[in-house]
Design a protein around this motif. Structure first.
Motif, PDB file in Angstrom:
ATOM      1  N   PRO A  81       0.812  -1.234   0.000  1.00  0.00           N
ATOM      2  CA  PRO A  81       0.000   0.000   0.000  1.00  0.00           C
ATOM      3  C   PRO A  81       0.838   1.273   0.000  1.00  0.00           C
ATOM      4  CG  PRO A  81       0.066  -0.928   2.196  1.00  0.00           C
ATOM      5  CD  PRO A  81       0.807  -1.900   1.306  1.00  0.00           C
ATOM      6  N   ASP A  82       1.599   1.484  -1.080  1.00  0.00           N
ATOM      7  CA  ASP A  82       2.462   2.655  -1.154  1.00  0.00           C
ATOM      8  C   ASP A  82       1.952   3.698  -2.140  1.00  0.00           C
ATOM      9  OD1 ASP A  82       2.903   1.185  -3.421  1.00  0.00           O
ATOM     10  OD2 ASP A  82       5.040   0.843  -3.063  1.00  0.00           O
ATOM     11  N   SER A  83       0.679   3.585  -2.520  1.00  0.00           N
ATOM     12  CA  SER A  83       0.053   4.579  -3.385  1.00  0.00           C
ATOM     13  C   SER A  83      -1.417   4.693  -3.014  1.00  0.00           C
ATOM     14  CB  SER A  83       0.178   4.181  -4.854  1.00  0.00           C
ATOM     15  OG  SER A  83      -0.652   3.073  -5.135  1.00  0.00           O
ATOM     16  N   PRO A  84      -2.061   5.832  -3.309  1.00  0.00           N
ATOM     17  CA  PRO A  84      -3.496   5.958  -3.020  1.00  0.00           C
ATOM     18  C   PRO A  84      -4.337   4.882  -3.696  1.00  0.00           C
ATOM     19  CG  PRO A  84      -2.547   8.111  -3.470  1.00  0.00           C
ATOM     20  CD  PRO A  84      -1.473   7.097  -3.779  1.00  0.00           C
ATOM     21  N   ALA A  85      -3.969   4.509  -4.940  1.00  0.00           N
ATOM     22  CA  ALA A  85      -4.742   3.486  -5.643  1.00  0.00           C
ATOM     23  C   ALA A  85      -4.646   2.143  -4.937  1.00  0.00           C
ATOM     24  CB  ALA A  85      -4.255   3.362  -7.086  1.00  0.00           C
ATOM     25  N   GLN A  87      -3.959   1.649  -1.776  1.00  0.00           N
ATOM     26  CA  GLN A  87      -4.652   1.762  -0.497  1.00  0.00           C
ATOM     27  C   GLN A  87      -6.161   1.646  -0.677  1.00  0.00           C
ATOM     28  OE1 GLN A  87      -3.203   5.519   0.967  1.00  0.00           O
ATOM     29  NE2 GLN A  87      -1.094   4.788   1.072  1.00  0.00           N
ATOM     30  N   ALA A  88      -6.696   2.260  -1.730  1.00  0.00           N
ATOM     31  CA  ALA A  88      -8.132   2.173  -1.987  1.00  0.00           C
ATOM     32  C   ALA A  88      -8.553   0.751  -2.335  1.00  0.00           C
ATOM     33  CB  ALA A  88      -8.516   3.124  -3.118  1.00  0.00           C
TER      34      ALA A  88
END
Length: 260
Positions: A81-85, A87-88
């Motif tokens: 989870p190292d990007s907003p995408a 994480q979403a």
């Protein structure tokens, strides 16, 4: 979603037929053959299984209920989870599991990416699954790490199962797999270099209609049905008919073993 009692999903057949799997999911069984594939990869009642990058949970909807009902364990290595995408996507996946804990049971969520840690306790897994992800890891430059992490998680004698879009043999493999296809020999080479022993292949998920000549790579085909280059708006005038007639991609289905 229809909650299920554990006793009703104590076989892979029952899990594949489960009422909680939507019609869209089951429609893809003709291309992905989940029952035959999981049997080929030797998934058994009570196993500890690691699923890398589960996406929206197409295979999780089969594995989690089955393993929960039979006393097994499912580890899911999400996209790191190292990007907003990322994480979403992870949040949406966890909401899915949280919506029916009686069905899915405790799913142990870890992560996999360029700098991630172990995907499961060392030497704990009976089976590790790479399900149509290898091209992404090649593009990201960490495919070799996937094999190393899988080997670390597996018990001696454990199985690494791979389903992957299959490139035509011969020629030079694009190391970034830009069109989504990977040569079978290249996959075997990566596995061998990581210390795995090839243990068998199956044509369960083959599709001889797939000529691999698609304007937007494998993603031109169902289920993605891409009509424009990645990152650009869909083209409403794109003619999908030819590609829909092919169906989903031609795929290799491979089994490797961590030596005892």
């Amino acid at each position: 979603m229809v909650p299920a009692k554990a006793g009703k999903v104590s076989t892979l057949q029952a899990a594949v037929a489960g009422a909680w799997r939507g019609a869209d999911e089951k429609a893809r069984d003709r291309w992905r053959h989940p029952l035959q594939s999981l049997e080929f990869w030797r998934v058994k009642p009570g196993d500890a299984v690691v699923e890398f990058w589960p996406g929206s949970g197409w295979y999780t909807d089969i594995l989690a209920p089955f393993l929960h009902a039979t006393g097994g364990t499912l580890y899911v290595a999400e996209v790191q989870p190292d990007s907003p995408a990322a994480q979403a996507a992870g949040a949406a996946y966890r909401r899915k599991l949280d919506a029916d804990p009686m069905l899915y049971g405790p799913v142990h969520i870890t992560a996999f990416g360029r700098t991630s840690g172990p995907v499961a306790p060392a030497g704990s897994a009976d089976v590790v699954l790479f399900l149509r992800n290898l091209h992404d890891w090649m593009a990201g430059g960490f495919a070799e790490k996937a094999f190393r992490d899988a080997r670390q998680a597996l018990k001696p004698g454990g199985v690494l199962g791979i389903e992957q879009h299959r490139a035509a043999p011969g020629g030079v493999q694009d190391v970034l797999a830009a069109n989504g296809y990977v040569q079978e020999a290249y996959v075997k080479q990566m596995a061998n270099e990581a210390g795995f022993v090839f243990d068998g292949s199956s044509e369960i998920n083959a599709n001889p209609k797939d000529d691999r000549n698609h304007p937007f790579g494998v993603w031109t085909l169902p289920p993605d049905r891409r009509s424009a280059p990645r990152g650009q708006p869909d083209n409403p005038h794109f003619d999908h008919a030819r590609y829909d007639a092919i169906g989903e991609s031609d795929r290799m289905t491979l089994r490797f073993v961590r030596p005892t």
